[in-house]
Design an enzyme around this catalytic site. Structure first.
Site, PDB file in Angstrom:
ATOM      1  N   GLU A   1       0.812  -1.226   0.000  1.00 54.40           N
ATOM      2  CA  GLU A   1       0.000   0.000   0.000  1.00 54.40           C
ATOM      3  C   GLU A   1       0.840   1.268   0.000  1.00 54.40           C
ATOM      4  OE1 GLU A   1      -3.766   2.065   2.404  1.00 54.40           O
ATOM      5  OE2 GLU A   1      -2.999   0.108   3.038  1.00 54.40           O
TER       6      GLU A   1
ATOM      7  N   LYS B   1      -8.794  -1.180   1.118  1.00 60.28           N
ATOM      8  CA  LYS B   1      -9.825  -1.676   2.039  1.00 60.28           C
ATOM      9  C   LYS B   1     -10.554  -2.800   1.329  1.00 60.28           C
ATOM     10  CE  LYS B   1      -9.707   0.047   6.023  1.00 60.28           C
ATOM     11  NZ  LYS B   1      -8.440  -0.659   6.188  1.00 60.28           N
TER      12      LYS B   1
END
Length: 453
Positions: free
Chosen positions: A259, A275
């Site tokens: 990420e 997410k």
């Protein structure tokens, strides 16, 4: 500043080059192993630090000298005093490489501190390097920079070039049969305790305190494995676009993060919150089932939307009106043990703000706090029991030209005093199912447990 940049010829890849310098004092390796065209094009090796910056409890320590000063204010002074025009096509040629720990967020906001700090490291740690080795994964080219701070620039480049010429190709190693025993890892939550903690977060959501909060469990394990060997294993079994190996003063950090927190290039900022997670299957049919399940999950898409909204708000604090846009929504990404949903948010930074201003405005990343951010951080501190430390902070570089690339510190191991620590967690919403949330943390822990087995 006697800056020099030289392209050198080598048939070694970035990891083989790093293998030559892995035992250098305070060496840091930022490695990208995938998504070369969009995220992970470049790798960076910082060697020969001429300035070291540490921050803890209101005190900045610069080359061993203590100065009472705000962390971000002092860093901003360093970067403004060394402002540097980058005339190359490379994104980072001079500046600092290091990390911001999650707990630095408690210095930005007035937050309670109920959790225990049982592993002590600086809350911020950046090295400023005389030499940086830059490897381009697309063109397979290698450059070396020198600032002339510790040694004549031309001489230091020749020294590095000669070391690289004496390097060698490495045999690929097979870790496919790695096994681990979960009971060898101690968590700050028992299974039932984590499930109850998810229920408590859901009760906060029901009462209107929050919409979503990231809940983490932290594992620890005694280990005598060398940090480099752990990194070598982890990078093989879980290749990632924002990986890192950091050989620091008294501890090591091994990361395989998927990420991005913040990227700045020519005053344009990008953040890529993750997410939504599903495990990889045993075969292609299972993989397809889990992919479709994630893509069609209203709960996971709702979770990501809430964080995208938070990130848009954070970027808007320092970006020009109307420039903050969502360029990607609900993109599916595949990793060795999991699938993720990812979005991309971009914006144009106002001229009056620096990259440090941006980092402070957005830190910690919303994907690993929740929304609203401050109330989520209060709940995290109350429920998780121990400080997160480096976990869910940020690792990467900040250039003297203003360019930045920082990851979110997930899939990351902190090694200190023959112990390994890592966190795994997930976003909790009202729709969360307690047992599924616990199982998701185990899916995320697989590669880390294997690397430590």
């Amino acid at each position: 500043m006697d800056f020099k940049l030289k392209k050198i010829t080598t048939d070694l890849n970035s990891f083989e080059i790093f293998n030559i310098f892995k035992d250098f004092k305070e060496v840091i390796f930022l490695e990208s192993q995938r998504d070369f065209s969009t995220m992970g094009r470049y790798c960076f090796i910082g060697i020969n630090p001429y300035k070291t910056f540490r921050y803890k409890n209101g005190v900045c320590t610069v080359n061993g000298e203590d100065i009472k000063e705000d962390c971000f204010l002092y860093l901003d002074k360093i970067f403004k005093a060394n402002k540097f025009e980058n005339n190359s096509d490379l994104p980072f040629i001079a500046g600092g490489i290091g990390y911001f720990s999650y707990d630095l967020g408690k210095d930005i906001e007035d937050l309670p501190n109920k959790s225990i700090e049982d592993v002590v490291i600086p809350n911020c740690y950046f090295n400023f390097y005389d030499n940086i080795i830059i490897y381009d994964n697309v063109t397979k080219s290698c450059h070396v920079t020198a600032l002339g701070k510790l040694k004549d620039s031309d001489c230091s480049i020749v020294d590095i070039e000669n070391l690289i010429k004496r390097g060698h190709k490495l045999e690929s190693e097979d870790y496919s049969d790695l096994k681990y025993k979960i009971d060898e890892f101690k968590s700050n939550f028992q299974r039932d305790e984590y499930i109850n903690a998810v229920s408590k977060v859901r009760s906060y959501i029901e009462s209107g305190d929050i919409y979503i909060t990231n809940l983490t469990q932290r594992y620890e394990k005694e280990t005598l494995k060398k940090p480099f060997d752990i990194y070598k294993t982890l990078r093989t079994i879980n290749p990632a676009p924002f990986a890192a190996y950091m050989n620091l003063d008294g501890f090591d950090i091994v990361s395989s993060s998927p990420e991005r927190f913040l990227k700045v290039y020519n005053n344009v900022v990008e953040t890529r919150p993750i997410k939504g997670t599903r495990p990889r299957g045993e075969n292609k049919e299972d993989d397809l089932k889990f992919k479709n399940e994630l893509i069609n999950s209203e709960k996971d898409k709702s979770e990501l939307l809430m964080i995208v909204d938070l990130e848009r708000n954070d970027l808007s604090k320092v970006c020009s009106a109307g420039s903050v846009k969502v360029t990607e929504l609900f993109k599916l990404e595949e990793y060795s043990t999991v699938f993720h949903l990812v979005s991309t948010v971009v914006g144009d930074i106002k001229e009056k703000y620096s990259s440090i201003d941006l980092i402070k405005a957005a830190f910690p990343g919303g994907s690993i706090t929740g929304a609203p951010k401050i109330r989520s951080m209060e709940i995290i501190d109350e429920i998780e029991k121990v400080n997160r430390n480096i976990y869910t902070g940020a690792i990467g570089y900040i250039g003297f030209d203003g360019n930045v690339d920082l990851n979110i510190v997930i899939r990351t191991i902190l090694l200190k005093d023959n112990k390994a620590y890592f966190g795994v967690g997930g976003g909790i919403t009202y729709e969360s199912e307690e047992v599924m949330e616990y199982d998701e943390t185990l899916d995320k822990a697989k590669a880390l447990m294997k690397a430590l087995s």
